[in-house]
Design an enzyme around this catalytic site. Sequence first.
Site, PDB file in Angstrom:
ATOM      1  N   ASP A 126      -7.894  -5.604  -0.290  1.00 15.15           N
ATOM      2  CA  ASP A 126      -8.330  -6.474  -1.380  1.00 15.15           C
ATOM      3  C   ASP A 126      -7.948  -7.938  -1.192  1.00 15.15           C
ATOM      4  O   ASP A 126      -8.366  -8.783  -1.976  1.00 15.15           O
ATOM      5  CB  ASP A 126      -7.741  -5.971  -2.711  1.00 15.15           C
ATOM      6  CG  ASP A 126      -8.378  -4.668  -3.148  1.00 15.15           C
ATOM      7  OD1 ASP A 126      -9.592  -4.538  -2.972  1.00 15.15           O
ATOM      8  OD2 ASP A 126      -7.662  -3.783  -3.648  1.00 15.15           O
TER       9      ASP A 126
ATOM     10  N   HIS B  89       0.842  -1.197   0.000  1.00 16.83           N
ATOM     11  CA  HIS B  89       0.000   0.000   0.000  1.00 16.83           C
ATOM     12  C   HIS B  89       0.874   1.242   0.000  1.00 16.83           C
ATOM     13  O   HIS B  89       1.948   1.235   0.602  1.00 16.83           O
ATOM     14  CB  HIS B  89      -0.910   0.026   1.232  1.00 16.83           C
ATOM     15  CG  HIS B  89      -2.094   0.907   1.044  1.00 16.83           C
ATOM     16  ND1 HIS B  89      -2.051   2.258   1.283  1.00 16.83           N
ATOM     17  CD2 HIS B  89      -3.336   0.626   0.588  1.00 16.83           C
ATOM     18  CE1 HIS B  89      -3.228   2.773   0.994  1.00 16.83           C
ATOM     19  NE2 HIS B  89      -4.026   1.814   0.562  1.00 16.83           N
TER      20      HIS B  89
END
Length: 469
Positions: A400, A344
């Site tokens: 996700d 991320h």
Amino acid sequence: MHENTSEITDIILNAKERAIKETSREPEPELTKPINWPVECVVGPGLEGAIACETRIGYVNGSKGWLIYRGYNIFDLCAYATFEEVSYLLMYGYLPSNTQLAAFKKKLVEYRSTHQTKRLLMSFPIEKMKPMAALRLGTNLMRQEFTDVDSDNYLSNVVRIIAADEDSIPMETKPRGEEHAIYEFKRQQREHMIKEDLKHATGFESCFHLLSGVASLTGAIARLRCGKMPVEHDPDLSFAGNLIFTMTGKKPTAIEERIMDVSLILHADHGMNASTFAAMVVASTLSDVYLSVGAGIAALQGPLHGGANERVIEMLQEIGNEENVPAWFEKKHVKKEKIMGFGHRVYKSYDPRALVLGPLAKYMTKENKESKRLYKIAKALEKEVVKTLGAQKRIFPNVDFYSGIVYSSMGIEADFFTPLFAVSRVAGWTARVQEYLRNNRIFRPRAMYVGPYDKEFTFIENRGRNIKT
Ligand code: CMC
């Protein structure tokens, strides 16, 4: 509040405890403060580090693993609120009272009837389109059906003629599985409920219309894609419950409804992510909120962003079983390939959303052999990646990684994982667009030109094969 679902609340509160414990040694963040423009910041490629605006909507702190909406931490919102309350919170800045919530829900129910848009959508080959492309088309059709934004100029008659109504006559309906139904559309009878604000396509009403409409269209697209007719909403179900019901045609259990609600809350907003920024860039030109949400949908579908959830399931299927994980990972690691559902830009600790979704995936898959197999592969992969990349590069599972396993266990197909992300993120996109427009300045960064600037023009007859541009 949520009968029979207290186990889910416990899972969320355990995740909260784990998040606090794991990041307790990280320094307290330098808390946010109003900006005195122009601001100095260090900007990396992909606008890393750039500050584009002030906001009161949400805060992501990557080292502490914090995700905060309007001052409330994500764990408490998941444990104690509903998606409807959170959407209200994001837009208005405070949690609604009972009366306010009831009025808001009523509005969402009113706005979810998008029959005419669905009819228009059916005249396109939905079964051949990726659901995110169909959803983007659907938001455009909603814009045409419900607004007058184009009609002052030159499109007024076209809009009216194209639009369908309840009495549309099917001219030719091909059998299931074949191309698509072709309809002759009668002149539109405008629905009496359309609000003034909606017609201008910019205000709060349009945002709520989109919040409800995108969910409703996702349900319809899921059905149309497999040759079935859309189902009507069930007035007894929540926003989350209706989402499952209209997609699968099956009434969700209380647990499924609750978990979908939690997932919607987790995905509702996340700082200046790519799709939010895309939506805001479009809005900053004084375009409208339908087209801004369309831009958000377009940006979200890429595999580096919301499209990663679908790729995760493909990857787990490719790995096959948990014993294959170490060798599979080693191969990817040596080739420096990215592992979907990890990493991320902001989080350098566990993504709090993955901390909730991981245990929920475990909970949802315990009774289904196939889903349990996928969960076990995912868990083994998480261990392997965190051991290597977690230590080297602070790469951990993101939102996700486990969401797809949760959705699969509810009978939702992989190509609808990203549309579900979009349904929820409409809340964040629209809230941030509205906030930004209050103090709007068009987004217009620069690129550093590094090409030549003194070339002599070459006429076409003199451009030999070997001339490089
Ligand atoms: N697997 C392996 N290595 C990774 C991964 C990954 N998933 N993510 C980042 N890295 C490595 C990358 O190779 C690079 O290494 P090096 O410095 O040695 O070249 C370093 O970490 C920095 O990577 P980056 O791509 O420059 O980081 P970024 O901040 O630009 O990208 C990201 C963030 C999310 C796009 C990236 O981590 C990624 O591609 N992840 C996989 C796709 C994914 O799961 N996306 C969902 C993101 S979360 C939800 C959402 O926004 O939708």
